[in-house]
Scaffold this active site. Structure first.
Site, mmCIF file in Angstrom:
data_model
loop_
_atom_site.group_PDB
_atom_site.id
_atom_site.type_symbol
_atom_site.label_atom_id
_atom_site.label_comp_id
_atom_site.label_asym_id
_atom_site.label_seq_id
_atom_site.Cartn_x
_atom_site.Cartn_y
_atom_site.Cartn_z
ATOM 1 C CD GLN A 81 1.283 -7.102 -1.533
ATOM 2 O OE1 GLN A 81 1.580 -7.909 -2.412
ATOM 3 N NE2 GLN A 81 0.451 -7.395 -0.564
ATOM 4 C CG ASN A 82 8.686 -6.546 -2.347
ATOM 5 O OD1 ASN A 82 7.877 -7.240 -1.737
ATOM 6 N ND2 ASN A 82 9.400 -6.990 -3.354
ATOM 7 C CG HIS A 99 2.413 -3.136 2.224
ATOM 8 N ND1 HIS A 99 2.490 -4.509 2.309
ATOM 9 C CD2 HIS A 99 1.105 -2.862 1.953
ATOM 10 C CE1 HIS A 99 1.289 -5.039 2.083
ATOM 11 N NE2 HIS A 99 0.437 -4.054 1.853
ATOM 12 C CB CYS A 143 9.449 17.307 18.507
ATOM 13 S SG CYS A 143 9.132 15.569 18.102
ATOM 14 N N GLY A 180 4.720 -12.763 -7.771
ATOM 15 C CA GLY A 180 5.243 -13.289 -6.521
ATOM 16 C C GLY A 180 4.630 -12.806 -5.226
ATOM 17 C CB SER A 182 1.397 -14.399 -0.011
ATOM 18 O OG SER A 182 0.880 -13.231 0.608
#
Ligand code: ZN
Length: 237
Positions: A81-82, A99, A143, A180, A182
């Site tokens: 997720q880091n 992520h 653009c 580690g 959550s």
């Protein structure tokens, strides 16, 4: 994983001037469109902070473990997720960034991938705390739209191909080590349970017990940089 390298966790990232804002106020497309220079400056500050730190023993062990397993005909998939690149710098290959990544940029308007080097900005990480030093977002060469960081913002879908690859690896896994997290951010938090349903053994490493600790086969109450080298040392011996 990265806290021991000196990268604040997402929840703890609000220091200095940024204390006035919650991550939810900065990490959304609405926030970026409402105040592009402030949100862009926050991301440049975080990218510079990550560039200034090194992978820790935990990152490096995962790289070595992957190399050892691959040489033995097996495999090790890293899904995180880091949004930092410390796994890659620690030697891991093909990291699944659920992520997204702080080091990939693309155009907010046309979606074209773009290159941006945060160290090319003229202010230091510390100076970013000074509101007079806010930066203007870099522009798309296609653009001239604003560039955005390649992270997943609140309200956005996880990258489907990356997520599917993580699920596939979990279904095929013999062993899953959860380090580690959550365990609060869905859908990533439900991934370890997919592996357990498919028969994998589940090891959790976290100095603080989580909702996963009771269902894990083994719970190690320690940090990544302590527990991972010890675990690999045991396995290799
Ligand atoms: Zn564009």
């Amino acid at each position: 994983m990265s806290a021991e390298s000196g990268v604040p966790t997402f929840r703890d990232a609000q220091t200095g001037l940024w204390q006035r804002y919650s991550p939810e106020q900065l990490a959304t497309e609405q926030a970026f469109r409402a105040n592009p220079s402030m949100v862009w400056t926050w991301y440049v500050w975080r990218a510079l902070l990550i560039n200034s730190v090194a992978p820790n023993a935990g990152h490096r062990v995962i790289g070595s473990w992957q190399e050892a397993l691959t040489a033995d005909g097996g495999s090790l998939t890293v899904a995180t997720q880091n949004v930092d690149d410390l796994h890659e710098r620690g030697g891991a290959e093909e990291v699944l960034h659920l992520h997204g990544s702080l080091h990939d940029y693309r155009c907010l308007e046309c979606g074209a991938p773009a290159a941006f080097d945060p160290s090319s900005t003229t202010v230091s990480a510390e100076q970013h705390f000074d509101k007079d030093s806010v930066l203007e977002p870099a522009r798309c060469t296609q653009c001239s739209g604003m560039l955005r960081p390649g992270v997943i913002w609140f309200g956005e879908m996880l990258p489907q191909t990356t997520f599917d690859a993580a699920v596939e690896a979990l279904r095929a896994a013999d062993l899953v080590v959860v380090v580690g997290t959550s365990g609060l951010m869905q859908p990533a938090a439900s991934l370890p349970l997919i592996a357990q349903e498919s028969g994998a053994k589940l090891v959790e490493i976290n100095p603080v017990p989580t909702d996963l600790s009771d269902v894990a086969d083994v719970y190690l109450s320690a940090t990544a940089a302590v527990a991972l080298p010890a675990l690999l040392g045991e396995l290799l011996s």
